[in-house]
Write a protein that holds these residues in place. Structure first.
Motif, PDB file in Angstrom:
ATOM      1  N   LYS A 269      -4.086   0.557  -2.351  1.00 13.75           N
ATOM      2  CA  LYS A 269      -3.604  -0.800  -2.045  1.00 13.75           C
ATOM      3  C   LYS A 269      -3.633  -1.689  -3.270  1.00 13.75           C
ATOM      4  CE  LYS A 269      -4.876  -1.230   2.791  1.00 13.75           C
ATOM      5  NZ  LYS A 269      -5.861  -1.751   3.724  1.00 13.75           N
TER       6      LYS A 269
ATOM      7  N   THR B  14      -8.830   1.554  -2.900  1.00 12.76           N
ATOM      8  CA  THR B  14      -8.447   2.725  -2.113  1.00 12.76           C
ATOM      9  C   THR B  14      -9.262   2.758  -0.829  1.00 12.76           C
ATOM     10  OG1 THR B  14      -7.924   3.998  -4.108  1.00 12.76           O
ATOM     11  CG2 THR B  14      -8.342   5.265  -2.125  1.00 12.76           C
TER      12      THR B  14
ATOM     13  N   THR C 258      -5.366   5.770   1.229  1.00 11.45           N
ATOM     14  CA  THR C 258      -4.345   4.731   1.073  1.00 11.45           C
ATOM     15  C   THR C 258      -4.695   3.871  -0.134  1.00 11.45           C
ATOM     16  OG1 THR C 258      -4.083   4.686   3.470  1.00 11.45           O
ATOM     17  CG2 THR C 258      -3.134   2.857   2.263  1.00 11.45           C
TER      18      THR C 258
ATOM     19  N   SER D 115       0.820  -1.210   0.000  1.00 12.92           N
ATOM     20  CA  SER D 115       0.000   0.000   0.000  1.00 12.92           C
ATOM     21  C   SER D 115       0.854   1.261   0.000  1.00 12.92           C
ATOM     22  CB  SER D 115      -0.920  -0.002   1.216  1.00 12.92           C
ATOM     23  OG  SER D 115      -0.152  -0.028   2.375  1.00 12.92           O
ATOM     24  N   GLN D 116       0.226   2.362  -0.287  1.00 12.17           N
ATOM     25  CA  GLN D 116       0.915   3.654  -0.310  1.00 12.17           C
ATOM     26  C   GLN D 116      -0.024   4.722   0.258  1.00 12.17           C
ATOM     27  OE1 GLN D 116       1.433   5.726  -4.127  1.00 12.17           O
ATOM     28  NE2 GLN D 116       3.590   5.882  -3.652  1.00 12.17           N
ATOM     29  N   LYS D 117       0.450   5.408   1.290  1.00  7.31           N
ATOM     30  CA  LYS D 117      -0.329   6.497   1.895  1.00  7.31           C
ATOM     31  C   LYS D 117      -0.227   7.727   0.986  1.00  7.31           C
ATOM     32  CE  LYS D 117      -2.492   8.353   5.498  1.00  7.31           C
ATOM     33  NZ  LYS D 117      -3.847   7.951   5.840  1.00  7.31           N
TER      34      LYS D 117
END
Lengths: 102, 101, 146
Positions: free
Chosen positions: A94, A84, A92, A46-48
């Motif tokens: 994913k 998301t 976030t 994931s990426q914030k």
């Protein structure tokens, strides 16, 4: 009282929604044994993201690299899900990969 | 008015280079992974107005060109959009394996 | 705008919105060389609800201006609390499509699959929707193979 009820409803509906953008399943050349005996692996990366300030999509590449490491002999079936999780002025992204290794 | 213009310009500039992921897709990963082939293809537009999606076909042609006699397997595709001031870059990034049959 | 007209407009949007929407489609290889094919479909869905849009519609059709203002504030709070890219209406469970792979594997007794088509779609009625992930495919009937 009415305002309190409204506030509680808003709080309940806030910051816990999600959106599944795509879920793709792909199957390779067929063999019953491959699907029966293969090990299912699961990868999630994931990426914030705060207000859209992200400059790469490397977390997706990382998920793919993990898939290559986990399945050294290749895959017979793969499922990719991109979703998301929404939040307060941020979200976030994913990637979830499920695959059957050969 | 001038203050607003400056603020808007600063906001637009600060968002320059931000990337949004559109889709990801992958096909079966082969066991043989010696010959990796990669390609990218992109298309620029002004405020999101596009007239063609031919850049996707370019990516396929480039990929085929790198593996003229083999089998292209394990195709991993990312479609992403990068934002600049009033301009957007749509991009397809493809990675695959070229295996001789 | 008079309140009655606003209500009619709001209702029309709800009715017009009752339609199907295609978000993403992926078609895989189809192998017809190994035997006859039997189609199958796996479908998972989840209740989608755009709370901010619902509050906005409420604000548009509210009779008193104070209620309308309150609902606009609610819509604003919901919008900033549920920030991020959306495909269809938001859902309150991000795992509803998690079982797709296992369901597809179970779909064919022969375990031989081909022609998988993955569709992400939705059926909308205003701020409410059914968010769907659908997988269509074919089982290869090995007993009938020549």
């Amino acid at each position: 009282m009415k305002k309190l009820f409204l506030l509680l409803t808003v709080a309940m509906l806030s910051a816990c929604t999600s959106s599944v953008h795509m879920s793709q399943v792909d199957v390779g050349s067929n063999s019953a044994n491959e699907l029966e005996l293969g090990k299912v692996i699961e990868i999630e990366k994931s990426q914030k993201n705060i207000l859209g300030f992200v400059y790469d999509t490397n977390y997706v590449d990382q998920a793919y690299k993990n898939l290559l490491l986990d399945c050294p002999n290749g895959t017979s079936m793969v499922n990719v899900e991109y979703l998301t999780n929404h939040g307060f002025l941020s979200w976030t992204d994913k990637i979830r990969i499920k695959a059957i290794c050969l | 008015m001038l203050k607003n213009t400056i603020l808007f310009s600063l906001l637009a500039l600060s968002l320059t280079g931000c990337v949004g992921l559109n889709t990801v897709s992958m096909t079966q990963v082969p066991a043989q992974r010696d010959n990796v082939i990669t390609t990218t293809s992109s298309s620029w537009n002004f405020i999101g107005i596009n007239f063609s999606n031919a850049f996707v076909d370019d990516a396929i042609d480039k990929l085929k060109g790198q593996c003229p006699t083999g089998k292209i397997e394990g195709v991993y595709t990312k479609h992403q959009t990068t934002g600049y001031v009033l301009m957007f870059k749509r991009e397809v990034i493809v990675s695959a394996y070229c295996n001789e049959v | 705008m008079p309140i009655k007209l606003k209500s009619i407009l709001g209702l029309s949007f709800l009715l017009v919105g009752g339609c199907s929407q295609l978000h993403h489609v992926h078609i895989g290889d189809i192998d017809q060389s190994q035997g006859t094919l039997t189609p199958f479909t796996i479908k998972v869905n989840e209740f989608g609800f755009d709370a901010a849009k619902a509050a906005q519609i409420g604000a548009e059709v509210a009779k008193s201006s104070s209620t309308s203002e309150d609902l606009e504030l609610v819509a604003f709070i919901l919008t900033i609390s549920n920030f991020g890219p959306k495909t269809g209406n938001p859902v309150y469970n991000d795992a509803y499509a998690d079982e797709v792979l296992s369901e597809v594997i179970k779909a064919c007794p022969s375990k031989k699959l081909t022609g998988l088509t993955s569709v992400r779609e939705a059926t909308n009625v205003g701020p409410v929707s059914g968010e769907v992930v659908r997988i269509n495919g074919y089982c290869i009937n090995t007993t009938q193979t020549n």
